[in-house]
Write an enzyme that holds these catalytic residues in place. Structure first.
Site, PDB file in Angstrom:
ATOM      1  CB  SER A 178      32.906  50.054  31.356  1.00 12.62           C
ATOM      2  OG  SER A 178      33.731  49.706  32.367  1.00 12.62           O
ATOM      3  CD  GLU A 196      52.881  52.625  40.875  1.00 11.74           C
ATOM      4  OE1 GLU A 196      53.947  52.528  40.429  1.00 11.74           O
ATOM      5  OE2 GLU A 196      52.143  51.529  41.047  1.00 11.74           O
ATOM      6  CG  HIS A 220      35.363  53.276  35.075  1.00  8.49           C
ATOM      7  ND1 HIS A 220      34.301  53.361  35.833  1.00  8.49           N
ATOM      8  CD2 HIS A 220      35.626  52.042  34.363  1.00  8.49           C
ATOM      9  CE1 HIS A 220      33.431  52.218  35.178  1.00  8.49           C
ATOM     10  NE2 HIS A 220      34.213  51.447  34.425  1.00  8.49           N
TER      11      HIS A 220
END
Length: 322
Positions: A178, A196, A220
Site C-alpha cells: 500500500s 473521472e 489498490h
C-alpha cells in the site's frame, strides 16, 4: 522533471506531517506546472545501474491469514528460517500495533528474527543504533498507511541512504505494501480522485524515496478504480513507467530487470514511451487529457514484463530462491 523543496527550508518541526502539510500546496502547484524550475533534483541523487536485491511492491490488503502467498514468498526470498526481517511501520497512524502485527505474521511463517524499526521522527532515522539494526536485515518490509508521512520521515536521511544501498547492492530484499509501495519511485502519487476522465487535477504528486527511480507506483488499483489517476500522473511524468497493483497482488522487481506478477489480482503497466501527442501542457487542470499511442498491459499471476526490452512474457519460470 521532478522538483524537491528541501526540508531544511522549514526546519525540523514537531511532526513530519506538519512539514508535508506546509509543502503539499507548493508541491501541487509545481507538479501541475512542469515548466517551473525550482531546485531540480540532481541526476546523481538517485542514479544507479539497477538493483541487485528483489523489490516486492504489494498493492495492499495482502492475505495475512490463510495462504499468505505474498508474505511467505517475501520471507523465503529474504532467507527463509534464517532471514532477519526488519519491519518499518512508520506510515501507519498506529505504528506500534502495525509493527506487532507483521512481527507476529513473519514469526508465524517461520522467521526466527523479526525486528520492528520504529521511526517516529527524523532524528530516529539518523541514529547509529537504528542503522546498525537495519544493516543486519536480509529483508526490509514497509507497511501501509500514509505515504506522505513515510516520505517525510525517511527522505534524505541516513536510514534511507543505507536502505537504498542495501537493496541496490543485493544485501537485502525490500517489500512494501500500500503506502509502502507507493513511495518506491522517485515520484509518488500522494493522493487523487477516481471515476473521472484523466485530467491534471485528478492526482497530487510528491517526492518518493527513489528506490525504483524509473517507476511510478499506484496501489489498490482496480479495487479503487485508479487507472485514470495513474494515466494523469504519467502524463505529468512521461519519463516514468506506470505500475498499478491490485490488492493481494505483488509486482516483483527482480535483479535481472524482470517484473514478475504474484497474487490473485493483476498488475497494470502504463507505458508512455511511444506517446506521440498529449495536450497536457495546453488544457486547464480540470479539462480531459488527450494522449495518443499510450501502451497498456494487464498482467496476472505468473506473467512477466521485461523492464529493459518492454516485452511481456506469459507465465514465466520462477527463479531459484536466494
Amino acid at each position: 522533471m521532478l522538483y524537491r523543496i528541501p526540508v531544511s527550508t522549514v526546519g525540523y518541526w514537531h511532526s513530519p506531517w506538519q512539514i508535508h502539510q506546509f509543502l503539499l500546496p507548493i508541491e501541487r502547484f509545481i507538479h501541475r506546472n512542469p515548466m517551473l524550475q525550482l531546485d531540480p533534483i540532481s541526476k546523481t541523487t538517485h542514479q544507479h545501474s539497477g538493483h541487485k536485491g528483489l523489490v516486492m511492491a504489494i498493492g495492499g490488503a495482502e492475505d495475512k491469514v490463510r495462504g499468505r502467498q505474498i508474505l511467505t514468498t517475501f520471507c523465503q526470498r529474504a532467507g527463509g528460517l534464517d532471514a532477519v526481517i526488519g519491519v518499518i511501520p512508520s506510515a501507519s497512524r498506529e505504528p506500534d500495533a502495525m509493527g506487532r502485527l507483521y512481527h507476529d505474521i513473519f514469526r508465524d511463517i517461520g522467521v526466527r528474527e523479526v525486528d520492528i524499526l520504529l521511526v517516529g521522527d527524523r532524528a530516529d532515522a539518523e541514529q547509529e543504533e537504528m542503522l546498525a539494526r537495519l544493516s543486519r536485515c536480509t529483508g526490509i518490509f514497509m507497511s501501509g498507511g500514509d505515504q506522505l508521512r513515510l516520505s517525510a520521515l525517511l527522505d534524505e536521511t541516513p536510514l534511507l541512504y543505507q536502505l537504498r544501498h542495501q537493496v541496490w547492492e543485493g544485501k537485502s530484499i525490500l517489500g512494501g505494501t500500500s503506502a509502502g509501495a507507493a513511495v518506491l519511485g522517485e515520484c509518488m502519487i500522494a493522493s487523487g480522485g477516481s471515476n473521472e476522465a484523466p485530467n491534471r487535477s485528478l492526482v497530487d504528486l510528491a517526492t518518493g524515496l527513489g528506490i525504483l527511480p524509473d517507476v511510478l507506483v499506484d496501489q489498490h488499483f482496480h479495487n479503487r478504480n485508479r487507472l485514470a489517476r495513474l494515466i494523469s500522473a504519467i502524463s505529468a511524468h512521461p519519463d516514468k513507467l506506470g505500475v498499478g497493483i491490485d490488492e493481494d497482488t505483488c509486482a516483483m522487481f527482480e535483479a535481472d530487470g524482470t517484473l514478475r506478477v504474484l497474487g490473485r489480482g493483476s498488475v497494470t503497466i502504463v507505458d508512455p514511451r511511444d506517446v506521440s501527442y498529449t495536450n497536457y501542457a495546453h488544457v486547464d487542470v480540470n479539462e480531459p487529457l488527450s494522449i495518443y499511442n499510450l501502451r497498456l498491459h494487464i498482467l496476472s499471476d505468473g506473467d512477466c514484463y521485461n523492464l529493459r526490452t518492454h516485452q511481456v512474457q506469459h507465465k514465466c519460470i520462477l527463479p531459484p530462491l536466494n
